[in-house]
Design a protein around this motif. Structure first.
Motif, PDB file in Angstrom:
ATOM      1  N   LEU A   1       0.801  -1.229   0.000  1.00  0.00           N
ATOM      2  CA  LEU A   1       0.000   0.000   0.000  1.00  0.00           C
ATOM      3  C   LEU A   1       0.831   1.275   0.000  1.00  0.00           C
ATOM      4  O   LEU A   1       0.322   2.345  -0.348  1.00  0.00           O
ATOM      5  CB  LEU A   1      -0.946   0.006   1.207  1.00  0.00           C
ATOM      6  N   VAL A   2       2.105   1.191   0.392  1.00  0.00           N
ATOM      7  CA  VAL A   2       2.908   2.409   0.359  1.00  0.00           C
ATOM      8  C   VAL A   2       3.098   2.898  -1.074  1.00  0.00           C
ATOM      9  O   VAL A   2       3.333   4.095  -1.309  1.00  0.00           O
ATOM     10  CB  VAL A   2       4.275   2.184   1.048  1.00  0.00           C
ATOM     11  N   GLU A   3       2.976   1.995  -2.052  1.00  0.00           N
ATOM     12  CA  GLU A   3       3.053   2.420  -3.452  1.00  0.00           C
ATOM     13  C   GLU A   3       1.918   3.380  -3.780  1.00  0.00           C
ATOM     14  O   GLU A   3       2.072   4.289  -4.595  1.00  0.00           O
ATOM     15  CB  GLU A   3       3.010   1.203  -4.378  1.00  0.00           C
ATOM     16  N   ARG A   4       0.765   3.160  -3.163  1.00  0.00           N
ATOM     17  CA  ARG A   4      -0.360   4.086  -3.372  1.00  0.00           C
ATOM     18  C   ARG A   4      -0.048   5.456  -2.789  1.00  0.00           C
ATOM     19  O   ARG A   4      -0.407   6.488  -3.360  1.00  0.00           O
ATOM     20  CB  ARG A   4      -1.622   3.494  -2.711  1.00  0.00           C
TER      21      ARG A   4
ATOM     22  N   SER B   1       1.912  12.829  -7.638  1.00  0.00           N
ATOM     23  CA  SER B   1       0.914  13.656  -8.320  1.00  0.00           C
ATOM     24  C   SER B   1       0.702  15.001  -7.632  1.00  0.00           C
ATOM     25  O   SER B   1       0.451  16.010  -8.294  1.00  0.00           O
ATOM     26  CB  SER B   1      -0.414  12.899  -8.423  1.00  0.00           C
ATOM     27  N   ARG B   2       0.834  15.028  -6.300  1.00  0.00           N
ATOM     28  CA  ARG B   2       0.518  16.255  -5.576  1.00  0.00           C
ATOM     29  C   ARG B   2       1.733  17.124  -5.266  1.00  0.00           C
ATOM     30  O   ARG B   2       1.578  18.308  -4.928  1.00  0.00           O
ATOM     31  CB  ARG B   2      -0.210  15.907  -4.275  1.00  0.00           C
TER      32      ARG B   2
ATOM     33  N   SER C   1       6.901  20.222  -9.462  1.00  0.00           N
ATOM     34  CA  SER C   1       7.811  21.014  -8.632  1.00  0.00           C
ATOM     35  C   SER C   1       9.115  21.272  -9.371  1.00  0.00           C
ATOM     36  O   SER C   1       9.466  20.560 -10.312  1.00  0.00           O
ATOM     37  CB  SER C   1       8.102  20.287  -7.310  1.00  0.00           C
ATOM     38  N   ALA C   2       9.815  22.283  -8.922  1.00  0.00           N
ATOM     39  CA  ALA C   2      11.138  22.604  -9.453  1.00  0.00           C
ATOM     40  C   ALA C   2      12.078  22.845  -8.276  1.00  0.00           C
ATOM     41  O   ALA C   2      11.716  23.549  -7.325  1.00  0.00           O
ATOM     42  CB  ALA C   2      11.082  23.836 -10.356  1.00  0.00           C
TER      43      ALA C   2
END
Length: 362
Positions: free
Chosen positions: A295-298, A305-306, A311-312
């Motif tokens: 579940l850590v992959e989720r 995604s968030r 990001s940079a």
């Protein structure tokens, strides 16, 4: 000349009940509600003129729906199908496109059919082919990847891990552990432009790499909270450091059940000796090629995604600081990922999929 005498309009108890229901229902179309009011008013003895004035509609409208009701009763108040362009593509032609898409090899050595090549092969327009494909959910241009685990202990491992998810041991924590390796500190060559009305946010296609880091993370099954730390390398030494971090973070009276993948750093002799000295740690390995069981992959998908995708960062240190701040915000209001499928449901689904791909001849 005097107006012709109107035929009497009388309602049955059932018709009156249905008409009043159409008037009162909030989801009734307004055109049907006004027609129902017209018929109810006419049934009370109102003249065409009186009903038109009472409801604020034209006399012609009252006359039309009064006449339609007398001819067809309740069915007369519903709009009749409008005449349209007759159908030009028959069922045989639709079947031809579907069968050819599924069973025939594309022309000219292409890997898949396109609307243009199918239109040429069938004598139809590209628009018609596209409509047929959409109707039947056919997408020849798309391809997805899949891989079935060849782990000889696949069934036992699935039952073990799913059992942990659905029925965790008492006085124990279940932690889903993995590493997100090779996280790149990437800086765009131009500033990211913000979102505007009708225009999405925009970033330059090219970028500059400033190094990589690895994020070690343990997702707590029950609460969704995450224990995490960064390391610049990805060896068994770093994994041991992370195990010690977990050991310090979790109260000593709780057992720890860790769900891990089969990466070599998780199974070295040094790790094995450390686990023997810390018996409250229990490692549960996912089957090979079955990372979807962890579940850590989720949670990594949420992080990507968030935070990471848009990001940079001009340095690895800046990336690590940014990710730590995001994890702190996550842990302030964590959201657990709830596992719902039983082991039997998973195994039945995989068995059905195997039968399907075997029957397809591939």
């Amino acid at each position: 000349m005097p107006s012709p005498k109107l035929a009497p309009l009388e309602l049955t108890a059932e018709e009156r009940r249905v008409l009043r229901g159409w008037v009162r229902r909030r989801k009734t179309a307004q055109v049907l509600a006004i027609r129902s009011r017209i018929i109810l008013a006419c049934a009370q003895g109102g003249t065409v003129t009186a009903v038109a004035e009472e409801l604020g509609v034209s006399r012609d409208m009252v006359s039309k729906w009064r006449r339609r009701f007398l001819e067809h009763r309740l069915e007369g108040l519903v709009d009749e199908p409008r005449p349209g362009r007759p159908r030009t593509v028959g069922d045989d032609q639709v079947e031809q496109v579907v069968v050819k898409t599924l069973e025939s090899a594309p022309p000219k050595g292409d890997t898949h059919w396109s609307t243009r090549s199918m239109a040429k092969a069938t004598g139809m327009s590209q628009t018609t082919v596209s409509r047929i494909w959409r109707a039947f959910g056919l997408k020849p241009h798309q391809v997805e990847t899949w891989k079935l685990s060849a782990d000889p202990q696949f069934i036992d491992k699935v039952r073990d891990i799913v059992g942990l998810y659905l029925d965790p041991p008492e006085r124990a924590l279940v932690l889903c552990v993995d590493e997100k390796s090779q996280m790149q500190a990437i800086d765009r060559t131009a500033p990211i432009l913000p979102v505007l009305p009708t225009t999405p946010a925009r970033m330059s296609h090219d970028y500059v790499r400033h190094g990589t880091t690895s994020l070690f993370a343990a997702l707590e099954l029950s609460s969704g909270a995450v224990i995490a730390e960064h390391h610049r390398r990805h060896r068994h030494q770093e994994f041991l450091k992370f195990l010690k971090t977990i050991d310090k973070a979790v109260p000593a009276d709780l057992d720890l059940h860790l769900v891990c993948d089969n990466y070599a750093t998780h199974k070295t002799e040094a790790v094995h000796k450390w686990l023997l000295r810390h018996p409250r740690f229990h490692l549960h390995f996912t089957p090979t090629s079955a990372s979807w069981l962890n579940l850590v992959e989720r949670w990594f998908a949420e992080l990507t995604s968030r935070k990471l995708r848009r990001s940079a960062h001009r340095s690895v240190a800046a990336l690590e600081k940014d990710v730590r701040a995001w994890i702190k915000e996550w842990n302030a209001d964590p959201k657990p990922f709830v596992w719902t499928k039983t082991a039997d449901e998973i195994l039945d689904s995989l068995a059905a999929y195997c039968r399907r791909i075997n029957d397809s001849g591939h």
